[in-house]
Design a protein around this motif. Structure first.
Motif, short mmCIF file in Angstrom:
data_model
loop_
_atom_site.label_atom_id
_atom_site.label_comp_id
_atom_site.label_asym_id
_atom_site.label_seq_id
_atom_site.Cartn_x
_atom_site.Cartn_y
_atom_site.Cartn_z
N ILE A 70 -75.92 -57.31 103.73
CA ILE A 70 -75.00 -58.33 104.21
C ILE A 70 -75.67 -59.06 105.37
N GLU A 71 -75.88 -60.36 105.20
CA GLU A 71 -76.52 -61.17 106.24
C GLU A 71 -75.60 -62.34 106.60
N ILE A 72 -75.25 -62.42 107.87
CA ILE A 72 -74.35 -63.47 108.34
C ILE A 72 -75.12 -64.35 109.32
N THR A 73 -75.23 -65.64 109.00
CA THR A 73 -75.87 -66.58 109.92
C THR A 73 -74.92 -67.71 110.32
N ALA A 74 -73.80 -67.86 109.63
CA ALA A 74 -72.82 -68.89 109.96
C ALA A 74 -72.10 -68.52 111.26
N THR A 75 -71.76 -69.52 112.06
CA THR A 75 -71.02 -69.27 113.30
C THR A 75 -69.52 -69.24 113.02
N ASP A 76 -68.80 -68.49 113.86
CA ASP A 76 -67.33 -68.46 113.82
C ASP A 76 -66.77 -68.04 112.47
N GLN A 77 -67.49 -67.16 111.77
CA GLN A 77 -67.05 -66.76 110.43
C GLN A 77 -66.54 -65.32 110.42
N PRO A 78 -65.25 -65.09 110.15
CA PRO A 78 -64.76 -63.72 109.98
C PRO A 78 -65.12 -63.17 108.61
N VAL A 79 -65.58 -61.92 108.59
CA VAL A 79 -65.98 -61.25 107.34
C VAL A 79 -65.31 -59.88 107.31
N PHE A 80 -64.80 -59.51 106.14
CA PHE A 80 -64.19 -58.20 105.96
C PHE A 80 -64.90 -57.47 104.82
N LEU A 81 -65.12 -56.19 105.00
CA LEU A 81 -65.80 -55.37 104.00
C LEU A 81 -64.90 -54.22 103.60
N ASP A 82 -64.66 -54.08 102.29
CA ASP A 82 -63.94 -52.93 101.74
C ASP A 82 -64.85 -52.23 100.75
N VAL A 83 -65.10 -50.94 100.98
CA VAL A 83 -65.92 -50.13 100.08
C VAL A 83 -65.10 -48.93 99.65
N ARG A 84 -64.97 -48.73 98.34
CA ARG A 84 -64.35 -47.54 97.79
C ARG A 84 -65.20 -47.08 96.61
N VAL A 85 -65.99 -46.03 96.84
CA VAL A 85 -66.88 -45.55 95.79
C VAL A 85 -66.76 -44.03 95.67
N LYS A 86 -67.13 -43.54 94.49
CA LYS A 86 -67.19 -42.10 94.26
C LYS A 86 -68.44 -41.79 93.44
N ASN A 87 -68.91 -40.57 93.54
CA ASN A 87 -70.09 -40.17 92.77
C ASN A 87 -69.85 -38.79 92.17
N LYS A 88 -70.38 -38.63 90.94
CA LYS A 88 -70.41 -37.33 90.28
C LYS A 88 -71.83 -36.79 90.19
N LEU A 89 -72.80 -37.69 90.37
CA LEU A 89 -74.21 -37.34 90.36
C LEU A 89 -74.79 -37.61 91.74
N PRO A 90 -75.97 -37.06 92.06
CA PRO A 90 -76.58 -37.35 93.37
C PRO A 90 -76.73 -38.85 93.59
N ALA A 91 -76.45 -39.31 94.81
CA ALA A 91 -76.49 -40.74 95.10
C ALA A 91 -77.02 -40.96 96.51
N PHE A 92 -77.73 -42.09 96.66
CA PHE A 92 -78.20 -42.57 97.95
C PHE A 92 -77.65 -43.98 98.11
N PHE A 93 -76.84 -44.18 99.13
CA PHE A 93 -76.15 -45.46 99.31
C PHE A 93 -76.45 -45.99 100.71
N ASN A 94 -77.05 -47.18 100.77
CA ASN A 94 -77.42 -47.80 102.05
C ASN A 94 -76.72 -49.14 102.19
N ILE A 95 -76.14 -49.37 103.37
CA ILE A 95 -75.57 -50.67 103.72
C ILE A 95 -76.31 -51.19 104.94
N PHE A 96 -76.90 -52.39 104.81
CA PHE A 96 -77.63 -53.01 105.91
C PHE A 96 -76.93 -54.32 106.27
N ILE A 97 -76.52 -54.43 107.53
CA ILE A 97 -75.80 -55.60 108.01
C ILE A 97 -76.62 -56.29 109.09
#
Length: 223
Positions: free
Chosen positions: A58-85
């Motif tokens: 997630i890269e934000i360069t605009a000024t005065d911009q509200p951003v909302f993030l909703d994440v709902r995930v599940k795993n049954k197998l091994p997982a690697f999850f990275n979020i870079f803001i």
């Protein structure tokens, strides 16, 4: 999204990912940087089942911009999850709620970089750790030089099965005076009074567990 994932939507520009893939048919914006100021907030939604290596940038360069993030995930197998803001948009703020349902082995990392003054990155992560699961949850906030008056918060909380293992690793790297900066980590455990209250309402042991899990997932639980 409300019926399937219990995610409330409202008038917004949307960027949607399902099962780790960008879903153009559910999105109003293209996958990429938020470099334009929109009349509406931007709502980023990341849902579904994950496995292997998954990454959300997630890269934000605009000024005065509200951003909302909703994440709902599940795993049954091994997982690697990275979020870079990366937030370089002056007076722009991103607020996020992340729910991870781990039923195996999960490595999760969230990194938020403040690259301009008066930026906000506020992230709350909830982990529902199943039986025999291993969860390694890390988060780091970086406020660089000449980035004053930023708002930073990284919070972790977990509800764990008795056989689950959870590790929290929050960190902050602050090189400018912020408006606010915090981090936290906590584990919720139901007490005898809460369990007996639910049993008194006629719920069996398994139903009590399911009710507590649902309450935690939906932020209604307070112990």
């Amino acid at each position: 999204m409300w019926n399937e994932f219990n995610i409330k939507t409202w008038p917004a520009e949307t960027i949607v990912y399902r099962d780790g893939e960008y879903a153009a048919e559910l999105s109003t914006l293209a996958n990429g940087p938020i470099d334009i100021k929109y009349d509406l907030p931007v709502h980023i939604i990341y849902v579904g089942e994950i496995a292997g290596k998954c990454r959300l940038d997630i890269e934000i360069t605009a000024t005065d911009q509200p951003v909302f993030l909703d994440v709902r995930v599940k795993n049954k197998l091994p997982a690697f999850f990275n979020i870079f803001i990366k937030n370089a948009g002056k007076n722009s703020e991103i607020r996020g709620h992340i729910l991870l349902e781990n039923n195996n082995s999960l490595n999760f990392e969230c990194v938020g970089q403040h690259l301009s003054e008066n930026t906000g990155i506020l992230m709350k992560t909830n982990v529902l750790a199943g039986e025999n699961s291993i969860s390694k949850i890390s988060g780091a906030a970086e406020i660089r030089k000449n980035c004053e008056n930023c708002r930073s918060d990284i919070g972790f909380s977990a509800m764990c099965a008795e056989s689950a293992r959870v590790e929290f690793m929050p960190a902050q790297y602050i090189s400018s005076v912020p408006e606010s900066a915090g981090h936290s980590a906590s584990i919720y455990r139901p007490g005898p009074a809460e369990i007996e209250f639910l049993r008194g309402g006629g719920l069996a042991t398994g139903e009590v567990r399911d009710a507590l899990n649902e309450a935690f997932k939906n932020n209604f639980i307070l112990f």
